[in-house]
Design an enzyme around this catalytic site. Structure first.
Site, PDB file in Angstrom:
ATOM      1  CB  CYS A 370      -0.967   0.022   1.181  1.00  0.00           C
ATOM      2  SG  CYS A 370      -2.160  -1.304   1.136  1.00  0.00           S
ATOM      3  CB  ALA A 371       3.942   2.393   0.296  1.00  0.00           C
TER       4      ALA A 371
END
Ligand SMILES: Cc1ncc(COP(=O)(O)O)c(C=O)c1O
Length: 420
Positions: A370-371
């Site tokens: 999620c980055a």
């Protein structure tokens, strides 16, 4: 993979400490950065309150009054844990994502948000159009310089508008690399340019004390489930004025002080209640507060030292494996919390994670965490640094904390060694 679920051992009361974590024998959990295991303090607090479980802020009965008290005490404890100032609000949310979205909705009109490309999506995506995303810096000093320059640029003009609201939103520690960001220095720069600063402390707070007052930051967001309190609560703590002026994050019961007969005849409450409409997550709040209380009473320097020793063992072990390459943003010696991401050359990361689970009972995370912007950049950097052309397009992450042991770390390293 066949999973046999066996109940965790129940340590005797005398042996169990509040910061012992629950788990399942034989399963090696190295995925704390996603969700940490449950601390005994959280489990005990929930078990103690469950017989009393009733409404919060909505009843005069003894059960209800006790629950209301427990909820408001939890607010106080969590606020104290993060160094909330007397006039800050402590708003319970579902998690860090929820807390940062709440802050995004509470921005004054025309506000500009400045952040870095190294953030988790929760601190990239909620911000309004027109927000500034600075490139990922090479080192912490570069982050400070880049922020100074960007804020200087925003304030430039014949009549610099000091009243134009600007919010800097940064992570305390990266969920990809564990590297700590220079929050206090960034806060000083923000102040110099009349900007506010919010810290995404989802990864920092479980590993190190975080104090709004000491760091001189305006807002802080954390998740209970990363802080050993798996009952679905998070928190946004910070300055009251924007929060009290904003439209309620959730409209409904509990967020109003008056609702008249006419459709729009409503007076919204001020304070945390404004953004907490509906029946709150009492057990989540109480569990989070229990862990905060236990950590406040613990020797955090000793916990930190123990974690750093394990992290060094993990990273040294990874460095010694010629087919494994660590991801990093800053230099190898930058301060970091108990997280390490890496790739196994020539191996698909999802397959490696599945192999570790199936054959070694080890749980790690794989993907881009999620980055996506940061993880992709670091994968490219890792390929350049290692000179390997066979690195996969996603990574693996091992993360540790309370209850992690040398045996856990060594088991992972031994398993990775077999993949060479
Ligand atoms: C740095 C960081 N910020 C925010 C989040 C979002 O946390 P949550 O999923 O609890 O909302 C995470 C979760 O991994 C994180 O690591």
């Amino acid at each position: 993979m066949t999973l046999t679920l066996v109940p965790p051992p129940v340590p005797s009361r005398a042996a169990a400490g509040p910061l012992d974590v629950l788990g399942v024998p034989g399963q090696i959990n190295l995925d704390y950065a996603a969700t940490a295991p449950c601390a005994r303090a959280a489990a005990d607090a929930v078990a103690e309150l469950l017989p009393w479980y009733a409404s919060v802020h909505r009843g005069a009965g003894a059960l209800s009054r006790r629950c209301t008290l427990a909820y408001e005490r939890a607010r106080q404890t969590v606020g104290d844990f993060v160094g909330a100032r007397a006039d800050d609000h402590v708003v319970f949310t579902r998690n860090t994502t929820d807390a940062l979205n709440l802050l995004a909705r509470a921005l004054p009109p025309g506000a500009t948000v400045v952040t870095f490309g190294g953030e988790h999506h929760a601190n990239l995506l909620p911000w309004p159009r027109g927000s500034v995303r600075l490139p990922v810096p090479e080192d912490p000093a570069g982050a400070v310089r880049a922020l100074d320059a960007a804020l200087g640029e925003l304030r430039r003009g014949t009549t610099p508008d000091r009243d134009l609201p600007v919010l800097v939103a940064v992570t305390g520690a990266s969920n990809v690399t564990g590297e700590r960001w220079p929050v206090a220095e960034l806060a000083r720069v923000a102040r110099r340019h009349w900007a506010r600063i919010a810290v995404d402390a989802a990864q920092l707070a479980p590993h190190a004390p975080v104090d709004l007052h000491v760091l001189d930051v305006d807002y802080l967001a954390v998740s209970g489930h990363k802080l050993y309190a798996p009952f679905g609560a998070g928190v946004l703590v910070g300055r009251a004025d924007w929060l009290d002026a904003a439209p309620p994050y959730l409209a409904g019961g509990g967020a109003t002080s008056h609702v008249g007969a006419a459709t729009h005849d409503v007076r919204w409450a001020t304070g945390p209640a404004r953004h907490e409409a509906g029946t709150p997550n009492l057990l989540g709040a109480v569990a989070l507060a229990a862990v905060c209380g236990a950590l406040s009473g613990a020797d955090r320097a000793a916990l930190h030292d123990a974690e750093q020793a394990l992290l060094a063992r993990l990273r040294d072990g990874i460095a010694a494996l010629p087919h494994v390459v660590e991801l990093r943003t800053f230099g190898p010696d930058a301060p970091r919390v108990g997280i390490a991401s890496f790739v196994v050359a020539g191996r698909d990361s999802a397959e490696v994670a599945a192999h570790l689970a199936a054959h070694h009972d080890i749980g790690v995370r794989d993907g881009l965490f999620c980055a996506h912007p940061l993880a992709r950049r670091l994968l490219t950097e890792a390929a350049g640094r290692s000179g390997r052309r066979d690195l996969p397009p996603t990574a693996l992450r091992a993360s540790i904390g309370l209850g992690s042991t040398e045996e856990h770390v060594d088991a992972l390293l031994a398993a990775l060694a077999t993949l060479g």
